[in-house]
Write a protein that holds these residues in place. Sequence first.
Motif, PDB file in Angstrom:
ATOM      1  N   GLU A   1       1.235  -1.071  -0.029  1.00 38.68           N
ATOM      2  CA  GLU A   1      -0.360  -0.242  -0.613  1.00 38.68           C
ATOM      3  C   GLU A   1       0.782   1.485  -0.213  1.00 38.68           C
ATOM      4  OE1 GLU A   1      -3.412   2.037   3.035  1.00 38.68           O
ATOM      5  OE2 GLU A   1      -2.758  -0.154   3.053  1.00 38.68           O
ATOM      6  N   ARG A   2       1.965   1.310   1.091  1.00 40.15           N
ATOM      7  CA  ARG A   2       3.320   2.497   0.950  1.00 40.15           C
ATOM      8  C   ARG A   2       3.489   2.791  -0.717  1.00 40.15           C
ATOM      9  NH1 ARG A   2       4.895   6.516   3.982  1.00 40.15           N
ATOM     10  NH2 ARG A   2       6.785   7.256   3.246  1.00 40.15           N
ATOM     11  N   ALA A   3       3.985   1.692  -1.323  1.00 39.00           N
ATOM     12  CA  ALA A   3       4.416   1.686  -2.811  1.00 39.00           C
ATOM     13  C   ALA A   3       3.347   2.283  -3.811  1.00 39.00           C
ATOM     14  CB  ALA A   3       4.492   0.518  -3.131  1.00 39.00           C
ATOM     15  N   VAL A   4       2.094   2.157  -3.861  1.00 35.37           N
ATOM     16  CA  VAL A   4       1.083   3.017  -4.440  1.00 35.37           C
ATOM     17  C   VAL A   4       0.816   4.188  -3.682  1.00 35.37           C
ATOM     18  CG1 VAL A   4      -1.619   2.385  -4.745  1.00 35.37           C
ATOM     19  CG2 VAL A   4      -0.317   0.005  -4.672  1.00 35.37           C
ATOM     20  N   SER A   5       0.840   4.318  -2.860  1.00 40.64           N
ATOM     21  CA  SER A   5       0.939   5.663  -2.002  1.00 40.64           C
ATOM     22  C   SER A   5       1.254   5.787  -2.382  1.00 40.64           C
ATOM     23  CB  SER A   5       0.429   5.935  -0.985  1.00 40.64           C
ATOM     24  OG  SER A   5       0.985   6.739  -0.310  1.00 40.64           O
ATOM     25  N   ASP A   6       3.397   5.932  -2.594  1.00 42.09           N
ATOM     26  CA  ASP A   6       4.186   6.808  -3.130  1.00 42.09           C
ATOM     27  C   ASP A   6       3.935   6.874  -4.690  1.00 42.09           C
ATOM     28  OD1 ASP A   6       7.185   7.715  -2.278  1.00 42.09           O
ATOM     29  OD2 ASP A   6       7.657   6.050  -3.727  1.00 42.09           O
ATOM     30  N   LEU A   7       3.918   5.976  -5.492  1.00 39.34           N
ATOM     31  CA  LEU A   7       3.513   5.882  -6.625  1.00 39.34           C
ATOM     32  C   LEU A   7       2.698   7.746  -7.002  1.00 39.34           C
ATOM     33  CD1 LEU A   7       3.527   2.265  -8.007  1.00 39.34           C
ATOM     34  CD2 LEU A   7       5.169   3.984  -8.742  1.00 39.34           C
ATOM     35  N   CYS A   8       1.453   6.942  -6.707  1.00 38.56           N
ATOM     36  CA  CYS A   8       0.717   8.453  -6.620  1.00 38.56           C
ATOM     37  C   CYS A   8       1.181  10.009  -6.024  1.00 38.56           C
ATOM     38  CB  CYS A   8      -0.860   8.502  -5.760  1.00 38.56           C
ATOM     39  SG  CYS A   8      -1.964   6.788  -6.051  1.00 38.56           S
ATOM     40  N   LYS A   9       1.858   9.712  -5.228  1.00 41.68           N
ATOM     41  CA  LYS A   9       2.946  10.876  -4.495  1.00 41.68           C
ATOM     42  C   LYS A   9       3.719  11.752  -5.677  1.00 41.68           C
ATOM     43  CE  LYS A   9       5.293  12.668  -1.130  1.00 41.68           C
ATOM     44  NZ  LYS A   9       5.975  12.209   0.050  1.00 41.68           N
ATOM     45  N   LYS A  10       4.671  10.512  -6.378  1.00 46.18           N
ATOM     46  CA  LYS A  10       5.437  11.013  -7.407  1.00 46.18           C
ATOM     47  C   LYS A  10       4.430  11.584  -8.796  1.00 46.18           C
ATOM     48  CE  LYS A  10       9.245   8.485  -5.381  1.00 46.18           C
ATOM     49  NZ  LYS A  10       9.929   7.227  -6.050  1.00 46.18           N
ATOM     50  N   GLY A  11       3.601  11.118  -9.127  1.00 44.74           N
ATOM     51  CA  GLY A  11       2.603  11.148  -9.933  1.00 44.74           C
ATOM     52  C   GLY A  11       2.928  10.087 -10.969  1.00 44.74           C
ATOM     53  N   LYS A  12       3.145   9.430 -11.106  1.00 46.00           N
ATOM     54  CA  LYS A  12       3.113   7.564 -12.349  1.00 46.00           C
ATOM     55  C   LYS A  12       1.798   7.017 -12.703  1.00 46.00           C
ATOM     56  CE  LYS A  12       8.131   7.622 -11.057  1.00 46.00           C
ATOM     57  NZ  LYS A  12       9.161   6.703 -10.899  1.00 46.00           N
TER      58      LYS A  12
ATOM     59  N   PRO B   1      -8.349   6.221 -10.382  1.00 51.26           N
ATOM     60  CA  PRO B   1      -9.507   5.115 -11.257  1.00 51.26           C
ATOM     61  C   PRO B   1      -9.058   3.647 -11.467  1.00 51.26           C
ATOM     62  CG  PRO B   1      -8.381   7.355 -12.391  1.00 51.26           C
ATOM     63  CD  PRO B   1      -7.560   6.715 -11.187  1.00 51.26           C
ATOM     64  N   ASP B   2     -10.423   3.160 -11.569  1.00 47.05           N
ATOM     65  CA  ASP B   2     -10.854   1.859 -12.167  1.00 47.05           C
ATOM     66  C   ASP B   2      -9.629   1.610 -12.796  1.00 47.05           C
ATOM     67  OD1 ASP B   2     -12.264   1.806  -9.708  1.00 47.05           O
ATOM     68  OD2 ASP B   2     -13.964   1.758 -10.853  1.00 47.05           O
ATOM     69  N   ASP B   3      -9.800   2.094 -14.272  1.00 48.11           N
ATOM     70  CA  ASP B   3      -8.431   1.330 -14.959  1.00 48.11           C
ATOM     71  C   ASP B   3      -6.394   2.304 -15.584  1.00 48.11           C
ATOM     72  OD1 ASP B   3      -9.502   4.685 -15.304  1.00 48.11           O
ATOM     73  OD2 ASP B   3      -9.647   4.058 -17.740  1.00 48.11           O
ATOM     74  N   ALA B   4      -6.670   2.736 -13.995  1.00 47.26           N
ATOM     75  CA  ALA B   4      -5.089   3.115 -13.823  1.00 47.26           C
ATOM     76  C   ALA B   4      -4.541   1.507 -14.068  1.00 47.26           C
ATOM     77  CB  ALA B   4      -5.294   3.645 -13.329  1.00 47.26           C
ATOM     78  N   LYS B   5      -3.520   1.761 -14.597  1.00 47.21           N
ATOM     79  CA  LYS B   5      -2.728   0.515 -15.098  1.00 47.21           C
ATOM     80  C   LYS B   5      -1.201   0.994 -13.912  1.00 47.21           C
ATOM     81  CE  LYS B   5      -3.995  -0.006 -19.174  1.00 47.21           C
ATOM     82  NZ  LYS B   5      -3.311   0.078 -20.573  1.00 47.21           N
ATOM     83  N   LYS B   6      -0.274  -0.337 -13.595  1.00 45.79           N
ATOM     84  CA  LYS B   6       0.068  -0.127 -12.624  1.00 45.79           C
ATOM     85  C   LYS B   6       1.786   0.065 -13.748  1.00 45.79           C
ATOM     86  CE  LYS B   6       3.832  -3.777 -10.118  1.00 45.79           C
ATOM     87  NZ  LYS B   6       4.322  -4.407  -9.598  1.00 45.79           N
ATOM     88  N   PRO B   7       2.644   1.849 -13.369  1.00 44.23           N
ATOM     89  CA  PRO B   7       3.423   1.889 -14.252  1.00 44.23           C
ATOM     90  C   PRO B   7       4.466   1.339 -14.412  1.00 44.23           C
ATOM     91  CG  PRO B   7       2.308   2.887 -11.582  1.00 44.23           C
ATOM     92  CD  PRO B   7       1.886   1.909 -12.034  1.00 44.23           C
ATOM     93  N   VAL B   8       5.588   0.689 -14.527  1.00 46.02           N
ATOM     94  CA  VAL B   8       6.284   0.686 -15.405  1.00 46.02           C
ATOM     95  C   VAL B   8       7.760   0.724 -14.189  1.00 46.02           C
ATOM     96  CG1 VAL B   8       7.880  -0.295 -17.274  1.00 46.02           C
ATOM     97  CG2 VAL B   8       5.846   0.805 -17.229  1.00 46.02           C
ATOM     98  N   ASP B   9       7.912  -0.276 -13.770  1.00 45.26           N
ATOM     99  CA  ASP B   9       9.407  -0.674 -12.569  1.00 45.26           C
ATOM    100  C   ASP B   9      10.611  -0.092 -13.891  1.00 45.26           C
ATOM    101  OD1 ASP B   9      11.273  -0.748 -10.201  1.00 45.26           O
ATOM    102  OD2 ASP B   9      10.269  -2.371  -9.906  1.00 45.26           O
ATOM    103  N   SER B  10      11.188   1.097 -13.134  1.00 42.27           N
ATOM    104  CA  SER B  10      11.828   2.139 -14.001  1.00 42.27           C
ATOM    105  C   SER B  10      13.079   1.449 -13.452  1.00 42.27           C
ATOM    106  CB  SER B  10      11.843   3.498 -14.264  1.00 42.27           C
ATOM    107  OG  SER B  10      11.691   4.508 -12.847  1.00 42.27           O
TER     108      SER B  10
END
Length: 82
Positions: A15-26, A40-49
């Motif tokens: 959950e912390r990782a998802v929150s961090d991705l949201c915070k960074k705008g990814k 959003p329900d259709d949001a895709k998981k960002p690619v691990d860079s």
Amino acid sequence: MRTCKEKAIEWGISERAVSDLCKKGKVYGAVKIKRVWQIPDDAKKPVDSRLSSGKFVKKNEKLIRKTLPIGISDYIFLFGSI
């Protein structure tokens, strides 16, 4: 719209990782309402860079000997190592 906890279960990350991705705008379309991220329900998981090849590049840096401050070099010259 889903919360970070629901998306964390769906994406298989914390959950912390998802929150961090949201915070960074990814995460596209994620908005923060009060203290909760709405995704959003259709949001895709960002690619691990991060680097996935396992090969890390080391720079070959030569050791640069810097002169010692005045006084200390004289001390070492007279008495050997400290």
